[in-house]
Structure formats: structure tokens, C-alpha cells
Design a protein around this motif. Structure first.
Motif, PDB file in Angstrom:
ATOM      1  N   CYS A 123       0.825  -1.207   0.000  1.00 55.85           N
ATOM      2  CA  CYS A 123       0.000   0.000   0.000  1.00 55.85           C
ATOM      3  C   CYS A 123       0.861   1.259   0.000  1.00 55.85           C
ATOM      4  CB  CYS A 123      -0.910   0.013   1.225  1.00 55.85           C
ATOM      5  SG  CYS A 123      -2.048  -1.391   1.304  1.00 55.85           S
ATOM      6  N   THR A 124       0.383   2.273  -0.736  1.00 55.45           N
ATOM      7  CA  THR A 124       1.080   3.549  -0.824  1.00 55.45           C
ATOM      8  C   THR A 124       0.160   4.655  -0.331  1.00 55.45           C
ATOM      9  OG1 THR A 124       2.290   2.763  -2.766  1.00 55.45           O
ATOM     10  CG2 THR A 124       2.292   5.137  -2.341  1.00 55.45           C
ATOM     11  N   PRO A 125       0.536   5.356   0.722  1.00 51.85           N
ATOM     12  CA  PRO A 125      -0.296   6.472   1.198  1.00 51.85           C
ATOM     13  C   PRO A 125      -0.328   7.601   0.177  1.00 51.85           C
ATOM     14  CG  PRO A 125       1.303   5.772   2.860  1.00 51.85           C
ATOM     15  CD  PRO A 125       1.703   5.123   1.581  1.00 51.85           C
ATOM     16  N   GLY A 126      -1.498   8.227   0.019  1.00 58.43           N
ATOM     17  CA  GLY A 126      -1.637   9.390  -0.842  1.00 58.43           C
ATOM     18  C   GLY A 126      -2.105  10.581  -0.046  1.00 58.43           C
ATOM     19  N   THR A 127      -2.340  11.679  -0.724  1.00 60.63           N
ATOM     20  CA  THR A 127      -2.754  12.897  -0.024  1.00 60.63           C
ATOM     21  C   THR A 127      -4.163  12.779   0.542  1.00 60.63           C
ATOM     22  OG1 THR A 127      -3.456  13.810  -2.146  1.00 60.63           O
ATOM     23  CG2 THR A 127      -1.241  14.369  -1.380  1.00 60.63           C
ATOM     24  N   SER A 128      -5.021  11.985  -0.124  1.00 62.05           N
ATOM     25  CA  SER A 128      -6.397  11.860   0.354  1.00 62.05           C
ATOM     26  C   SER A 128      -6.831  10.414   0.587  1.00 62.05           C
ATOM     27  CB  SER A 128      -7.360  12.497  -0.657  1.00 62.05           C
ATOM     28  OG  SER A 128      -7.245  11.876  -1.919  1.00 62.05           O
ATOM     29  N   ALA A 129      -6.043   9.447   0.119  1.00 61.94           N
ATOM     30  CA  ALA A 129      -6.439   8.049   0.258  1.00 61.94           C
ATOM     31  C   ALA A 129      -5.210   7.158   0.163  1.00 61.94           C
ATOM     32  CB  ALA A 129      -7.451   7.660  -0.816  1.00 61.94           C
ATOM     33  N   VAL A 130      -5.407   5.901   0.520  1.00 60.14           N
ATOM     34  CA  VAL A 130      -4.355   4.897   0.419  1.00 60.14           C
ATOM     35  C   VAL A 130      -4.626   4.045  -0.812  1.00 60.14           C
ATOM     36  CG1 VAL A 130      -3.257   2.929   1.535  1.00 60.14           C
ATOM     37  CG2 VAL A 130      -4.096   4.835   2.914  1.00 60.14           C
ATOM     38  N   SER A 131      -3.587   3.760  -1.586  1.00 60.41           N
ATOM     39  CA  SER A 131      -3.722   2.920  -2.772  1.00 60.41           C
ATOM     40  C   SER A 131      -3.014   1.601  -2.517  1.00 60.41           C
ATOM     41  CB  SER A 131      -3.115   3.621  -3.990  1.00 60.41           C
ATOM     42  OG  SER A 131      -3.181   2.796  -5.127  1.00 60.41           O
ATOM     43  N   CYS A 132      -3.739   0.487  -2.676  1.00 58.20           N
ATOM     44  CA  CYS A 132      -3.189  -0.827  -2.356  1.00 58.20           C
ATOM     45  C   CYS A 132      -3.281  -1.770  -3.545  1.00 58.20           C
ATOM     46  CB  CYS A 132      -3.940  -1.452  -1.178  1.00 58.20           C
ATOM     47  SG  CYS A 132      -3.802  -0.521   0.367  1.00 58.20           S
ATOM     48  N   ILE A 133      -2.237  -2.552  -3.733  1.00 58.55           N
ATOM     49  CA  ILE A 133      -2.221  -3.659  -4.686  1.00 58.55           C
ATOM     50  C   ILE A 133      -2.196  -4.930  -3.849  1.00 58.55           C
ATOM     51  CG2 ILE A 133      -1.007  -4.763  -6.588  1.00 58.55           C
ATOM     52  CD1 ILE A 133      -2.130  -1.988  -7.234  1.00 58.55           C
ATOM     53  N   THR A 135      -2.444  -9.168  -3.373  1.00 59.36           N
ATOM     54  CA  THR A 135      -2.301 -10.507  -3.935  1.00 59.36           C
ATOM     55  C   THR A 135      -3.198 -11.454  -3.160  1.00 59.36           C
ATOM     56  OG1 THR A 135      -0.013 -10.074  -4.572  1.00 59.36           O
ATOM     57  CG2 THR A 135      -0.694 -12.379  -4.450  1.00 59.36           C
ATOM     58  N   LEU A 136      -4.118 -12.097  -3.881  1.00 55.89           N
ATOM     59  CA  LEU A 136      -5.097 -12.978  -3.259  1.00 55.89           C
ATOM     60  C   LEU A 136      -5.549 -14.002  -4.283  1.00 55.89           C
ATOM     61  CD1 LEU A 136      -7.969 -11.943  -0.899  1.00 55.89           C
ATOM     62  CD2 LEU A 136      -8.477 -13.350  -2.893  1.00 55.89           C
ATOM     63  N   GLY A 137      -5.516 -15.276  -3.904  1.00 58.10           N
ATOM     64  CA  GLY A 137      -5.989 -16.335  -4.783  1.00 58.10           C
ATOM     65  C   GLY A 137      -5.169 -16.534  -6.036  1.00 58.10           C
ATOM     66  N   GLY A 138      -3.899 -16.127  -6.014  1.00 56.52           N
ATOM     67  CA  GLY A 138      -3.044 -16.290  -7.177  1.00 56.52           C
ATOM     68  C   GLY A 138      -3.115 -15.163  -8.181  1.00 56.52           C
ATOM     69  N   TYR A 139      -3.871 -14.118  -7.884  1.00 52.67           N
ATOM     70  CA  TYR A 139      -4.005 -12.962  -8.764  1.00 52.67           C
ATOM     71  C   TYR A 139      -3.570 -11.701  -8.026  1.00 52.67           C
ATOM     72  CZ  TYR A 139      -6.936 -16.152 -11.471  1.00 52.67           C
ATOM     73  OH  TYR A 139      -7.404 -17.221 -12.183  1.00 52.67           O
ATOM     74  N   VAL A 140      -3.168 -10.701  -8.788  1.00 54.14           N
ATOM     75  CA  VAL A 140      -2.825  -9.398  -8.237  1.00 54.14           C
ATOM     76  C   VAL A 140      -3.961  -8.449  -8.591  1.00 54.14           C
ATOM     77  CG1 VAL A 140      -1.177  -7.506  -8.210  1.00 54.14           C
ATOM     78  CG2 VAL A 140      -0.364  -9.860  -8.492  1.00 54.14           C
ATOM     79  N   TRP A 141      -4.578  -7.861  -7.572  1.00 53.38           N
ATOM     80  CA  TRP A 141      -5.783  -7.060  -7.742  1.00 53.38           C
ATOM     81  C   TRP A 141      -5.459  -5.578  -7.580  1.00 53.38           C
ATOM     82  CZ3 TRP A 141     -10.182  -9.779  -9.003  1.00 53.38           C
ATOM     83  CH2 TRP A 141     -10.124 -11.160  -8.800  1.00 53.38           C
ATOM     84  N   GLY A 142      -6.003  -4.760  -8.478  1.00 56.27           N
ATOM     85  CA  GLY A 142      -5.776  -3.331  -8.426  1.00 56.27           C
ATOM     86  C   GLY A 142      -6.605  -2.650  -7.360  1.00 56.27           C
ATOM     87  N   ASN A 143      -6.217  -1.438  -7.029  1.00 56.27           N
ATOM     88  CA  ASN A 143      -6.927  -0.662  -6.016  1.00 56.27           C
ATOM     89  C   ASN A 143      -8.355  -0.318  -6.447  1.00 56.27           C
ATOM     90  OD1 ASN A 143      -6.581   0.865  -3.425  1.00 56.27           O
ATOM     91  ND2 ASN A 143      -7.176   2.568  -4.740  1.00 56.27           N
ATOM     92  N   ASP A 144      -8.657  -0.484  -7.739  1.00 55.79           N
ATOM     93  CA  ASP A 144      -9.978  -0.128  -8.259  1.00 55.79           C
ATOM     94  C   ASP A 144     -10.986  -1.277  -8.194  1.00 55.79           C
ATOM     95  OD1 ASP A 144      -8.659  -1.688 -10.111  1.00 55.79           O
ATOM     96  OD2 ASP A 144      -9.232  -0.488 -11.853  1.00 55.79           O
ATOM     97  N   VAL A 145     -10.589  -2.446  -7.687  1.00 53.78           N
ATOM     98  CA  VAL A 145     -11.489  -3.593  -7.697  1.00 53.78           C
ATOM     99  C   VAL A 145     -12.680  -3.356  -6.765  1.00 53.78           C
ATOM    100  CG1 VAL A 145     -10.237  -4.845  -5.873  1.00 53.78           C
ATOM    101  CG2 VAL A 145     -11.636  -6.107  -7.509  1.00 53.78           C
ATOM    102  N   SER A 146     -13.884  -3.736  -7.247  1.00 58.13           N
ATOM    103  CA  SER A 146     -15.092  -3.609  -6.429  1.00 58.13           C
ATOM    104  C   SER A 146     -16.031  -4.754  -6.757  1.00 58.13           C
ATOM    105  CB  SER A 146     -15.788  -2.262  -6.668  1.00 58.13           C
ATOM    106  OG  SER A 146     -16.303  -2.182  -7.987  1.00 58.13           O
ATOM    107  N   TYR A 147     -16.944  -5.016  -5.818  1.00 56.60           N
ATOM    108  CA  TYR A 147     -17.928  -6.086  -6.000  1.00 56.60           C
ATOM    109  C   TYR A 147     -19.192  -5.683  -5.273  1.00 56.60           C
ATOM    110  CZ  TYR A 147     -19.970 -10.791  -6.031  1.00 56.60           C
ATOM    111  OH  TYR A 147     -20.802 -11.867  -6.213  1.00 56.60           O
ATOM    112  N   SER A 148     -20.304  -5.632  -6.018  1.00 57.92           N
ATOM    113  CA  SER A 148     -21.573  -5.245  -5.420  1.00 57.92           C
ATOM    114  C   SER A 148     -22.708  -5.870  -6.206  1.00 57.92           C
ATOM    115  CB  SER A 148     -21.716  -3.719  -5.419  1.00 57.92           C
ATOM    116  OG  SER A 148     -22.947  -3.326  -4.847  1.00 57.92           O
ATOM    117  N   ALA A 149     -23.687  -6.417  -5.491  1.00 56.42           N
ATOM    118  CA  ALA A 149     -24.872  -7.018  -6.108  1.00 56.42           C
ATOM    119  C   ALA A 149     -24.493  -8.054  -7.161  1.00 56.42           C
ATOM    120  CB  ALA A 149     -25.756  -5.932  -6.718  1.00 56.42           C
ATOM    121  N   GLY A 150     -23.422  -8.787  -6.898  1.00 57.29           N
ATOM    122  CA  GLY A 150     -23.016  -9.849  -7.798  1.00 57.29           C
ATOM    123  C   GLY A 150     -22.221  -9.419  -9.012  1.00 57.29           C
ATOM    124  N   LEU A 151     -21.848  -8.141  -9.105  1.00 60.67           N
ATOM    125  CA  LEU A 151     -21.114  -7.626 -10.256  1.00 60.67           C
ATOM    126  C   LEU A 151     -19.710  -7.192  -9.840  1.00 60.67           C
ATOM    127  CD1 LEU A 151     -23.876  -5.462 -11.964  1.00 60.67           C
ATOM    128  CD2 LEU A 151     -23.252  -7.839 -12.453  1.00 60.67           C
TER     129      LEU A 151
END
Length: 216
Positions: A123-133, A135-151
Motif C-alpha cells: 500500500c502507498t499512502p496518498g494525499t487523500s487516500a491509500v492505494s493498495c495492490i 495478492t489474493l488467490g493467485g491474482y494481483v488485484w488493483g486498487n480499483d477492484v469492487s464487487y456489489s450485487a453480484g457484479l
């Protein structure tokens, strides 16, 4: 990764998107877990209040880092219980990065996965938020990943045997949505038409071909 212009490649891509989608809820929950770093990013003392308004994070020094204990800790609609180890990188008295390893952290909430979370993040701290990369389940997930209502939305990266590919989910769900794959010699779109049928458009070295494929 290099793409091949053939139906087996199209089928493989569809299967890979299904497999990755099944982990997207875990990845989205993990992002909300790893962005919390009281005592590292601020002057909080243990136990620290959680951003979601309930629960705490207790922590104690562990060498140059901390052992964390999440006590029904709420954040962004999730509630976490479990432990992790966080190690910061400090330059000129400022935290420029931190690593977080977490294992078997249970999570509840409307979009929570039906499993405990185990993985690691940078994770890298920013001026207004933290950005994290993460690793889970063999994949590298970006800070933009989201999941809601099955999507699932957002990016991930996979080292899938024949090289590394980058993928962007666009409302990818159990029966609909799309994923976009980027490789060194081209790209592909994988549109989910139903639970087991997909339209895969492969563009390899400037040549585009469409395949309608079925997975099992």
C-alpha cells in the motif's frame, strides 16, 4: 502474454474470467481491509476505532512493524475479525509504503465472500487516500477492484502459465457483463451472454476474429 488467434484461446479466456470472477468478492473485501493502518499512517493508539463506526483494531509492535488484531472492525459495509502483520517503509520520518500480510480474516456484510481472507498487500499512502495492490488467490488485484450485487469491476493481473495478462472487469457477473484482456500482441473482449456462453473477440497482431464459445 501473447494471444493466439484460435477457438481454444477463446475458450481458455472465458474459463479464466469465470474463475477470476469467483474471487472478485474476496478481493473487493480485502481492499477495504488493507487500507486501514492505524498507528502507521497516523498517531492512533491501540485499540484504534474503525472507520465504519464500530469495532476496533488492536496493535502491538513487532520488530519494525506491528501485529494487528481486527475486533469486529467495520469499514465500507464489511466487518472484519482476525489478524495481520504490517511492516512500514519509512523515509525521512514519513511512511512511503507499507506491507500487510493477513491470514484467515473472517468478513461479514452484504457483499462479503463466503470464506475467510488470506493474502498480502503493498500500500502507498496518498494525499487523500491509500492505494493498495493486493495478492489474493493467485491474482494481483488493483486498487480499483469492487464487487456489489453480484457484479465485479476493476482490474487484476494474472501470471497464467504463458505470460502475464492484464484484465479489466466491467460489471462482470454470473450471467452478463464483460472483461477486457490486454496482452503484448493484442487484446480480447469476453462478453458473458449467460452462465456458460460467451462471445470472445480476439484482436491479434491487428487481425480481429469473433468466437462464440460454451464452457462447462
Amino acid at each position: 502474454m501473447t494471444l493466439q488467434q484460435n477457438q481454444p484461446t477463446a475458450i481458455s479466456l472465458a474459463q479464466e474470467m469465470v474463475q477470476t470472477y469467483q474471487l472478485a468478492d474476496e478481493a473487493a473485501a480485502a481492499q477495504q481491509l488493507v487500507e486501514m493502518a492505524p498507528g502507521v499512517l497516523d498517531s492512533s493508539t491501540s485499540p484504534a476505532a474503525c472507520p465504519g463506526g464500530s469495532g476496533t483494531i488492536s496493535f502491538a509492535t513487532n520488530g519494525s512493524g506491528y501485529n494487528y488484531t481486527y475486533n469486529a472492525c467495520a469499514n465500507a459495509g464489511y466487518v472484519f475479525t482476525g489478524s495481520g502483520v504490517i511492516t512500514p517503509t519509512v523515509v525521512s520520518s514519513a511512511v512511503t509504503e507499507y506491507d500487510l500480510d493477513f491470514s484467515n480474516v473472517t468478513v461479514t456484510g452484504a457483499n462479503a465472500p463466503n470464506t475467510a481472507l488470506t493474502g498480502a498487500a503493498v500500500c502507498t499512502p496518498g494525499t487523500s487516500a491509500v492505494s493498495c495492490i493486493t495478492t489474493l488467490g493467485g491474482y494481483v488485484w488493483g486498487n480499483d477492484v469492487s464487487y456489489s450485487a453480484g457484479l465485479a469491476n476493476g482490474s487484476h493481473q494474472c501470471d497464467c502459465g504463458n505470460g502475464t495478462w492484464n484484465v479489466l472487469f466491467d460489471d462482470f457477473g454470473a450471467t452478463s457483463g464483460a472483461a477486457y484482456v490486454y496482452a503484448s500482441n493484442g487484446e480480447a473482449s469476453v462478453t458473458r451472454l449467460s452462465a456458460n456462453t460467451f462471445r470472445v473477440v480476439l484482436t491479434v497482431n491487428g487481425v480481429t476474429t469473433t468466437y462464440d464459445v460454451t464452457t462447462t
